[in-house]
Motif scaffolding. Structure first.
Motif, PDB file in Angstrom:
ATOM      1  N   SER A  63      56.816  10.982 -47.477  1.00  0.00           N
ATOM      2  CA  SER A  63      57.903  11.522 -48.299  1.00  0.00           C
ATOM      3  C   SER A  63      58.230  10.609 -49.471  1.00  0.00           C
ATOM      4  O   SER A  63      58.722  11.067 -50.510  1.00  0.00           O
ATOM      5  CB  SER A  63      59.166  11.702 -47.449  1.00  0.00           C
ATOM      6  N   LEU A  64      57.952   9.323 -49.315  1.00  0.00           N
ATOM      7  CA  LEU A  64      58.244   8.326 -50.347  1.00  0.00           C
ATOM      8  C   LEU A  64      57.048   8.053 -51.252  1.00  0.00           C
ATOM      9  O   LEU A  64      57.071   7.127 -52.057  1.00  0.00           O
ATOM     10  CB  LEU A  64      58.694   7.029 -49.673  1.00  0.00           C
ATOM     11  N   GLY A  65      55.994   8.858 -51.110  1.00  0.00           N
ATOM     12  CA  GLY A  65      54.832   8.731 -51.978  1.00  0.00           C
ATOM     13  C   GLY A  65      53.803   7.725 -51.530  1.00  0.00           C
ATOM     14  O   GLY A  65      52.911   7.363 -52.309  1.00  0.00           O
ATOM     15  N   ILE A  66      53.911   7.250 -50.290  1.00  0.00           N
ATOM     16  CA  ILE A  66      52.943   6.286 -49.766  1.00  0.00           C
ATOM     17  C   ILE A  66      52.014   6.996 -48.780  1.00  0.00           C
ATOM     18  O   ILE A  66      52.482   7.547 -47.773  1.00  0.00           O
ATOM     19  CB  ILE A  66      53.656   5.119 -49.056  1.00  0.00           C
ATOM     20  N   PRO A  67      50.704   7.022 -49.028  1.00  0.00           N
ATOM     21  CA  PRO A  67      49.786   7.618 -48.053  1.00  0.00           C
ATOM     22  C   PRO A  67      49.928   6.926 -46.708  1.00  0.00           C
ATOM     23  O   PRO A  67      49.988   5.691 -46.629  1.00  0.00           O
ATOM     24  CB  PRO A  67      48.401   7.357 -48.669  1.00  0.00           C
ATOM     25  N   ALA A  68      49.992   7.713 -45.645  1.00  0.00           N
ATOM     26  CA  ALA A  68      50.184   7.145 -44.305  1.00  0.00           C
ATOM     27  C   ALA A  68      49.425   7.977 -43.292  1.00  0.00           C
ATOM     28  O   ALA A  68      49.237   9.180 -43.470  1.00  0.00           O
ATOM     29  CB  ALA A  68      51.668   7.084 -43.953  1.00  0.00           C
ATOM     30  N   ARG A  69      49.008   7.324 -42.207  1.00  0.00           N
ATOM     31  CA  ARG A  69      48.214   7.990 -41.180  1.00  0.00           C
ATOM     32  C   ARG A  69      48.542   7.399 -39.821  1.00  0.00           C
ATOM     33  O   ARG A  69      49.325   6.441 -39.713  1.00  0.00           O
ATOM     34  CB  ARG A  69      46.726   7.835 -41.489  1.00  0.00           C
ATOM     35  N   LEU A  70      47.946   7.967 -38.780  1.00  0.00           N
ATOM     36  CA  LEU A  70      48.168   7.502 -37.413  1.00  0.00           C
ATOM     37  C   LEU A  70      46.908   6.830 -36.886  1.00  0.00           C
ATOM     38  O   LEU A  70      45.792   7.290 -37.169  1.00  0.00           O
ATOM     39  CB  LEU A  70      48.533   8.679 -36.508  1.00  0.00           C
ATOM     40  N   THR A 100      41.527   7.420 -35.657  1.00  0.00           N
ATOM     41  CA  THR A 100      42.322   7.441 -36.884  1.00  0.00           C
ATOM     42  C   THR A 100      42.420   8.866 -37.387  1.00  0.00           C
ATOM     43  O   THR A 100      41.434   9.613 -37.356  1.00  0.00           O
ATOM     44  CB  THR A 100      41.656   6.577 -37.972  1.00  0.00           C
ATOM     45  N   GLY A 101      43.618   9.271 -37.848  1.00  0.00           N
ATOM     46  CA  GLY A 101      43.752  10.622 -38.366  1.00  0.00           C
ATOM     47  C   GLY A 101      45.115  10.901 -38.951  1.00  0.00           C
ATOM     48  O   GLY A 101      45.954  10.010 -39.098  1.00  0.00           O
ATOM     49  N   ARG A 102      45.346  12.182 -39.282  1.00  0.00           N
ATOM     50  CA  ARG A 102      46.608  12.581 -39.903  1.00  0.00           C
ATOM     51  C   ARG A 102      47.789  12.374 -38.960  1.00  0.00           C
ATOM     52  O   ARG A 102      48.862  11.955 -39.363  1.00  0.00           O
ATOM     53  CB  ARG A 102      46.541  14.050 -40.315  1.00  0.00           C
ATOM     54  N   ASP A 103      47.576  12.681 -37.688  1.00  0.00           N
ATOM     55  CA  ASP A 103      48.626  12.541 -36.673  1.00  0.00           C
ATOM     56  C   ASP A 103      47.957  12.674 -35.312  1.00  0.00           C
ATOM     57  O   ASP A 103      46.729  12.561 -35.208  1.00  0.00           O
ATOM     58  CB  ASP A 103      49.747  13.575 -36.880  1.00  0.00           C
ATOM     59  N   ALA A 104      48.746  12.943 -34.262  1.00  0.00           N
ATOM     60  CA  ALA A 104      48.187  12.977 -32.906  1.00  0.00           C
ATOM     61  C   ALA A 104      47.172  14.094 -32.701  1.00  0.00           C
ATOM     62  O   ALA A 104      46.357  14.023 -31.779  1.00  0.00           O
ATOM     63  CB  ALA A 104      49.310  13.106 -31.883  1.00  0.00           C
ATOM     64  N   ALA A 105      47.205  15.109 -33.542  1.00  0.00           N
ATOM     65  CA  ALA A 105      46.205  16.179 -33.426  1.00  0.00           C
ATOM     66  C   ALA A 105      44.792  15.648 -33.639  1.00  0.00           C
ATOM     67  O   ALA A 105      43.820  16.200 -33.108  1.00  0.00           O
ATOM     68  CB  ALA A 105      46.507  17.291 -34.434  1.00  0.00           C
ATOM     69  N   ASP A 106      44.664  14.557 -34.420  1.00  0.00           N
ATOM     70  CA  ASP A 106      43.350  13.969 -34.711  1.00  0.00           C
ATOM     71  C   ASP A 106      43.012  12.780 -33.825  1.00  0.00           C
ATOM     72  O   ASP A 106      41.873  12.309 -33.857  1.00  0.00           O
ATOM     73  CB  ASP A 106      43.296  13.491 -36.169  1.00  0.00           C
ATOM     74  N   THR A 107      43.978  12.285 -33.049  1.00  0.00           N
ATOM     75  CA  THR A 107      43.769  10.989 -32.386  1.00  0.00           C
ATOM     76  C   THR A 107      44.001  11.011 -30.882  1.00  0.00           C
ATOM     77  O   THR A 107      44.017   9.952 -30.256  1.00  0.00           O
ATOM     78  CB  THR A 107      44.691   9.927 -33.008  1.00  0.00           C
TER      79      THR A 107
END
Length: 265
Positions: A171-178, A222-229
Motif C-alpha cells: 500500500s505504501l509503494g514498496i514491493p513485498a512478498r512472503l 517464496t511467493g505473493r502470499d500463502a497461496a504460493d508458499t
C-alpha cells in the motif's frame, strides 16, 4: 553459520491423493547433506521434483490410501545465492493478492505511515506497528484469513503477521512478498513465515513476530502470499494431517537488531 533442518509429516490418506509438498530448502542453497523420502504404510513412494521461478522446490507424489510419512532433512552452510528481482517481479509483488489486500488497507497505511520517508525506517515502523496491533495466538486464524480479517481480529500466527506486513508495505509503494522458512531459534518450533520488502536493490526481511533471529532463516518457498508458499497442497483426493515435526538448529544464534536491514540471501 551451519544450520540443520528437518521436517516429518504424517498424513492419513482416506482417498487416493495427488499431493505437492514445499518443505525442501530453496534451490539457491547447496546443502552438504540432504534427504527426501516418502512411504505409504512402509512402502516407498515415487517423488517428482519441480522448481518454480524463485527457486521453490516442489515435491509431487501420488499416494494410495493408508498412512503417508514424508521425511526431509538437510544441512546448509553459509548463505544462499542472491535472489534478484526483475521489473516484472516487482510489479507482481506490488499488486494486491488473495491474502494481502493492499488496496483495502491503503487508507490504514496512509494514516499510520504517511509521514515516514526513509525505507529502513518505514520497514521498522511497519514491523513494530503490526507487532503491537496483533497478539500471537496459536490456532486463532483460519487458512482462508487474509490481512484485513487479521487486522480486524487483532490476533493470528506468523503467516497472518506476514500477510498484514506485506499488504501495508504494498500500500505504501514498496514491493513485498512472503517467504516460508526454517527458523532456528523459533519457539515453539514449526514452519515459519516472514515478509520480504524490496529496498535498495535487495529483499529485506520483515518479521513482526520477532520470534527468531532473521540472520538464521533458511528459505523454503517464496511467493505473493500463502497461496504460493504452503508446505502442502492437496491437489485431489483426501489427506488429513496426523502429525508434523519440524526442527531447525543453527551453530550460532546471533542477536538481531530490528533497526538493521537483513536479507535471507
Amino acid at each position: 553459520m551451519k544450520r540443520d533442518v528437518s521436517a516429518r509429516i504424517v498424513l492419513s490418506i482416506t482417498q487416493p491423493a495427488d499431493l505437492v509438498f514445499a518443505i525442501a530448502v530453496a534451490r539457491q542453497y547447496q546443502p552438504s547433506e540432504e534427504r527426501f523420502a516418502a512411504s505409504v504404510d512402509g512402502s516407498p513412494v515415487d517423488v517428482h521434483e519441480l522448481s518454480d521461478a524463485h527457486g521453490t522446490r516442489l515435491h509431487r507424489l501420488s499416494a494410495g490410501t493408508g498412512e503417508l510419512v514424508v521425511e526431509y532433512s538437510a544441512s546448509v552452510e553459509g548463505q544462499a545465492q542472491t535472489d534478484a528481482a526483475s521489473e516484472t517481479d516487482l510489479l507482481v509483488y506490488s499488486r494486491p493478492s488473495r491474502y494481502a489486500e493492499s488496496d483495502s488497507l491503503a487508507p490504514t497505511a496512509a494514516a499510520e505511515f504517511g509521514g515516514i520517508t526513509g525505507a529502513a525506517e518505514l520497514l521498522a515502523s511497519v514491523s513494530s506497528w503490526v507487532g503491537t496491533q496483533l497478539a500471537y495466538v496459536s490456532g486463532s486464524s483460519l487458512p482462508t484469513d487474509g490481512a484485513v480479517r487479521t487486522l480486524l481480529a487483532r490476533q493470528g500466527v506468523c503467516r497472518d503477521y506476514s500477510h498484514l506486513s506485506v499488504a501495508l508495505l504494498r500500500s505504501l509503494g514498496i514491493p513485498a512478498r512472503l517467504a516460508a522458512v526454517y527458523a532456528p531459534g523459533l519457539a515453539p518450533m514449526d514452519f515459519h513465515a516472514v515478509a520480504e520488502a524490496w529496498v535498495d536493490g535487495r529483499w529485506c526481511v520483515v518479521d513482526a513476530t520477532t520470534l527468531a533471529p532473521r540472520q538464521t532463516l533458511v528459505r523454503i518457498a517464496t511467493g505473493r502470499d500463502a497461496a504460493d508458499t504452503a508446505f502442502l497442497n492437496v491437489m485431489s483426493g483426501r489427506a488429513d494431517v496426523v502429525d508434523i515435526t519440524v526442527t531447525a538448529i543453527a551453530d550460532v544464534l546471533p542477536g538481531d537488531d530490528l533497526n538493521e536491514l537483513v536479507s535471507i540471501a
